[in-house]
Write a protein that holds these residues in place. Structure first.
Motif, PDB file in Angstrom:
ATOM      1  N   LYS A   1       0.826  -1.203   0.000  1.00 47.56           N
ATOM      2  CA  LYS A   1       0.000   0.000   0.000  1.00 47.56           C
ATOM      3  C   LYS A   1       0.863   1.256   0.000  1.00 47.56           C
ATOM      4  CE  LYS A   1      -4.177  -1.846   2.145  1.00 47.56           C
ATOM      5  NZ  LYS A   1      -5.092  -1.796   3.287  1.00 47.56           N
ATOM      6  N   GLU A   2       1.955   1.233   0.796  1.00 47.66           N
ATOM      7  CA  GLU A   2       2.853   2.386   0.835  1.00 47.66           C
ATOM      8  C   GLU A   2       3.479   2.630  -0.539  1.00 47.66           C
ATOM      9  OE1 GLU A   2       5.711   1.858   3.947  1.00 47.66           O
ATOM     10  OE2 GLU A   2       4.220   2.109   5.537  1.00 47.66           O
ATOM     11  N   LYS A   3       3.863   1.541  -1.232  1.00 47.46           N
ATOM     12  CA  LYS A   3       4.439   1.690  -2.573  1.00 47.46           C
ATOM     13  C   LYS A   3       3.404   2.273  -3.533  1.00 47.46           C
ATOM     14  CE  LYS A   3       8.062  -1.807  -2.480  1.00 47.46           C
ATOM     15  NZ  LYS A   3       8.566  -3.061  -3.050  1.00 47.46           N
ATOM     16  N   GLU A   4       2.153   1.786  -3.410  1.00 49.61           N
ATOM     17  CA  GLU A   4       1.099   2.313  -4.274  1.00 49.61           C
ATOM     18  C   GLU A   4       0.885   3.803  -4.006  1.00 49.61           C
ATOM     19  OE1 GLU A   4      -2.439  -0.036  -3.806  1.00 49.61           O
ATOM     20  OE2 GLU A   4      -1.485  -1.846  -4.584  1.00 49.61           O
ATOM     21  N   LYS A   5       0.851   4.186  -2.727  1.00 43.35           N
ATOM     22  CA  LYS A   5       0.691   5.600  -2.383  1.00 43.35           C
ATOM     23  C   LYS A   5       1.854   6.426  -2.923  1.00 43.35           C
ATOM     24  CE  LYS A   5      -2.152   5.269   1.773  1.00 43.35           C
ATOM     25  NZ  LYS A   5      -2.237   5.536   3.214  1.00 43.35           N
ATOM     26  N   GLU A   6       3.061   5.870  -2.810  1.00 40.55           N
ATOM     27  CA  GLU A   6       4.247   6.567  -3.304  1.00 40.55           C
ATOM     28  C   GLU A   6       4.156   6.738  -4.818  1.00 40.55           C
ATOM     29  OE1 GLU A   6       7.558   8.744  -2.937  1.00 40.55           O
ATOM     30  OE2 GLU A   6       6.488   7.839  -1.258  1.00 40.55           O
ATOM     31  N   LYS A   7       3.679   5.700  -5.522  1.00 36.88           N
ATOM     32  CA  LYS A   7       3.516   5.805  -6.970  1.00 36.88           C
ATOM     33  C   LYS A   7       2.472   6.857  -7.307  1.00 36.88           C
ATOM     34  CE  LYS A   7       4.911   1.143  -8.336  1.00 36.88           C
ATOM     35  NZ  LYS A   7       4.478  -0.140  -8.914  1.00 36.88           N
ATOM     36  N   GLU A   8       1.369   6.885  -6.544  1.00 37.47           N
ATOM     37  CA  GLU A   8       0.345   7.894  -6.767  1.00 37.47           C
ATOM     38  C   GLU A   8       0.909   9.291  -6.561  1.00 37.47           C
ATOM     39  OE1 GLU A   8      -3.100   7.156  -4.356  1.00 37.47           O
ATOM     40  OE2 GLU A   8      -3.444   5.177  -5.254  1.00 37.47           O
ATOM     41  N   ARG A   9       1.693   9.474  -5.485  1.00 40.67           N
ATOM     42  CA  ARG A   9       2.318  10.778  -5.233  1.00 40.67           C
ATOM     43  C   ARG A   9       3.242  11.177  -6.381  1.00 40.67           C
ATOM     44  NH1 ARG A   9       4.330   9.022   0.002  1.00 40.67           N
ATOM     45  NH2 ARG A   9       2.493   8.765   1.271  1.00 40.67           N
ATOM     46  N   GLU A  10       4.026  10.196  -6.833  1.00 42.63           N
ATOM     47  CA  GLU A  10       4.940  10.472  -7.951  1.00 42.63           C
ATOM     48  C   GLU A  10       4.147  10.878  -9.198  1.00 42.63           C
ATOM     49  OE1 GLU A  10       8.318  10.466  -8.526  1.00 42.63           O
ATOM     50  OE2 GLU A  10       8.575  10.395  -6.353  1.00 42.63           O
ATOM     51  N   ALA A  11       3.048  10.135  -9.454  1.00 41.03           N
ATOM     52  CA  ALA A  11       2.231  10.454 -10.630  1.00 41.03           C
ATOM     53  C   ALA A  11       1.634  11.853 -10.496  1.00 41.03           C
ATOM     54  CB  ALA A  11       1.123   9.411 -10.785  1.00 41.03           C
ATOM     55  N   GLU A  12       1.141  12.193  -9.295  1.00 44.13           N
ATOM     56  CA  GLU A  12       0.590  13.531  -9.074  1.00 44.13           C
ATOM     57  C   GLU A  12       1.663  14.603  -9.281  1.00 44.13           C
ATOM     58  OE1 GLU A  12      -1.256  13.729  -5.225  1.00 44.13           O
ATOM     59  OE2 GLU A  12      -2.755  12.221  -5.741  1.00 44.13           O
ATOM     60  N   LEU A  13       2.864  14.345  -8.742  1.00 45.14           N
ATOM     61  CA  LEU A  13       3.955  15.310  -8.909  1.00 45.14           C
ATOM     62  C   LEU A  13       4.311  15.474 -10.385  1.00 45.14           C
ATOM     63  CD1 LEU A  13       6.352  14.478  -5.938  1.00 45.14           C
ATOM     64  CD2 LEU A  13       5.099  16.597  -6.296  1.00 45.14           C
ATOM     65  N   GLN A  14       4.366  14.357 -11.106  1.00 47.21           N
ATOM     66  CA  GLN A  14       4.693  14.424 -12.543  1.00 47.21           C
ATOM     67  C   GLN A  14       3.618  15.216 -13.287  1.00 47.21           C
ATOM     68  OE1 GLN A  14       7.420  13.934 -13.696  1.00 47.21           O
ATOM     69  NE2 GLN A  14       8.243  11.866 -13.554  1.00 47.21           N
ATOM     70  N   GLU A  15       2.345  14.926 -12.934  1.00 49.01           N
ATOM     71  CA  GLU A  15       1.238  15.624 -13.579  1.00 49.01           C
ATOM     72  C   GLU A  15       1.301  17.120 -13.280  1.00 49.01           C
ATOM     73  OE1 GLU A  15      -3.542  15.377 -13.205  1.00 49.01           O
ATOM     74  OE2 GLU A  15      -2.460  13.451 -13.114  1.00 49.01           O
ATOM     75  N   LYS A  16       1.558  17.441 -12.007  1.00 47.14           N
ATOM     76  CA  LYS A  16       1.653  18.849 -11.595  1.00 47.14           C
ATOM     77  C   LYS A  16       2.815  19.534 -12.314  1.00 47.14           C
ATOM     78  CE  LYS A  16       1.669  21.544  -7.343  1.00 47.14           C
ATOM     79  NZ  LYS A  16       1.792  21.501  -5.889  1.00 47.14           N
ATOM     80  N   LYS A  17       3.932  18.828 -12.413  1.00 41.61           N
ATOM     81  CA  LYS A  17       5.110  19.380 -13.081  1.00 41.61           C
ATOM     82  C   LYS A  17       4.810  19.620 -14.569  1.00 41.61           C
ATOM     83  CE  LYS A  17      10.072  18.584 -13.300  1.00 41.61           C
ATOM     84  NZ  LYS A  17      11.154  17.664 -12.984  1.00 41.61           N
ATOM     85  N   ALA A  18       4.122  18.635 -15.176  1.00 34.70           N
ATOM     86  CA  ALA A  18       3.791  18.774 -16.602  1.00 34.70           C
ATOM     87  C   ALA A  18       2.847  19.960 -16.813  1.00 34.70           C
ATOM     88  CB  ALA A  18       3.158  17.492 -17.123  1.00 34.70           C
ATOM     89  N   ARG A  19       1.832  20.105 -15.942  1.00 35.63           N
ATOM     90  CA  ARG A  19       0.917  21.243 -16.041  1.00 35.63           C
ATOM     91  C   ARG A  19       1.658  22.566 -15.878  1.00 35.63           C
ATOM     92  NH1 ARG A  19      -3.813  19.805 -12.041  1.00 35.63           N
ATOM     93  NH2 ARG A  19      -1.925  19.176 -11.078  1.00 35.63           N
ATOM     94  N   SER A  20       2.524  22.587 -14.846  1.00 30.99           N
ATOM     95  CA  SER A  20       3.304  23.805 -14.597  1.00 30.99           C
ATOM     96  C   SER A  20       4.157  24.142 -15.802  1.00 30.99           C
ATOM     97  CB  SER A  20       4.192  23.631 -13.364  1.00 30.99           C
ATOM     98  OG  SER A  20       3.422  23.405 -12.237  1.00 30.99           O
ATOM     99  N   GLU A  21       4.795  23.140 -16.374  1.00 31.76           N
ATOM    100  CA  GLU A  21       5.647  23.336 -17.546  1.00 31.76           C
ATOM    101  C   GLU A  21       4.828  23.871 -18.718  1.00 31.76           C
ATOM    102  OE1 GLU A  21       9.480  23.274 -18.946  1.00 31.76           O
ATOM    103  OE2 GLU A  21       8.891  22.484 -16.999  1.00 31.76           O
ATOM    104  N   LYS A  22       3.633  23.292 -18.911  1.00 34.03           N
ATOM    105  CA  LYS A  22       2.755  23.721 -20.003  1.00 34.03           C
ATOM    106  C   LYS A  22       2.313  25.173 -19.806  1.00 34.03           C
ATOM    107  CE  LYS A  22      -1.608  22.528 -22.225  1.00 34.03           C
ATOM    108  NZ  LYS A  22      -2.822  21.739 -22.135  1.00 34.03           N
TER     109      LYS A  22
END
Length: 146
Positions: free
Chosen positions: A86-107
């Motif tokens: 579960k912790e790994k899944e949460k960490e992956k979700e956080r990473e995905a959110e960060l990547q998404e946020k970074k991509a939005r910010s970049e755009k």
């Protein structure tokens, strides 16, 4: 002589009775000792049986305890594995959110940058006037001495 013979017979009778009484006493003592010995053996065997039963019960309890401990340990390890998963899944979700946020910010930054190039640039030292010079209206504070 008759009296002596009578006395002798009585004496012999007493001795015979005395011997018989002693023999009966010896037999009784022997029987009593034998009974006591059997009683001791019976008690000893009973104690040994009780001790063996207690040992067996103790071993069975210990085996049950070991089985329960192994089950508990297995359950705990499974819970830990699940928790890590579960912790790994949460960490992956956080990473995905960060990547998404970074991509939005970049755009958004690229859009801003693109839009900023197309905007007209302000004139340097313009003092709030178009092209830095006053055009037509003269106020006392805006009069420029040349």
């Amino acid at each position: 002589m008759n009296i002596q013979l009578e006395n002798m017979k009585q004496k012999q009778e007493r001795e015979r009775r005395k011997r018989m009484a002693e023999e009966k006493h010896k037999e009784w003592v022997q029987r009593k000792r034998e009974e006591e010995r059997r009683e001791r053996e019976r008690k000893l065997s009973k104690e040994m049986a009780e001790k063996a039963t207690k040992e067996l019960e103790k071993m069975q309890l210990q085996e049950k305890a070991e089985v329960k401990y192994k089950e508990w340990l297995k359950k705990k390890r499974a819970e830990e594995v699940e928790k890590k998963k579960k912790e790994k899944e949460k960490e992956k979700e956080r990473e995905a959110e960060l990547q998404e946020k970074k991509a939005r910010s970049e755009k958004i930054f690229k859009e801003w940058l693109h839009n900023a190039r197309n905007k007209p640039r302000p004139v340097l030292n313009g003092y709030g006037f178009p092209h830095g010079k006053s055009a037509g209206l003269y106020f006392c504070y805006t009069y420029v001495v040349t």
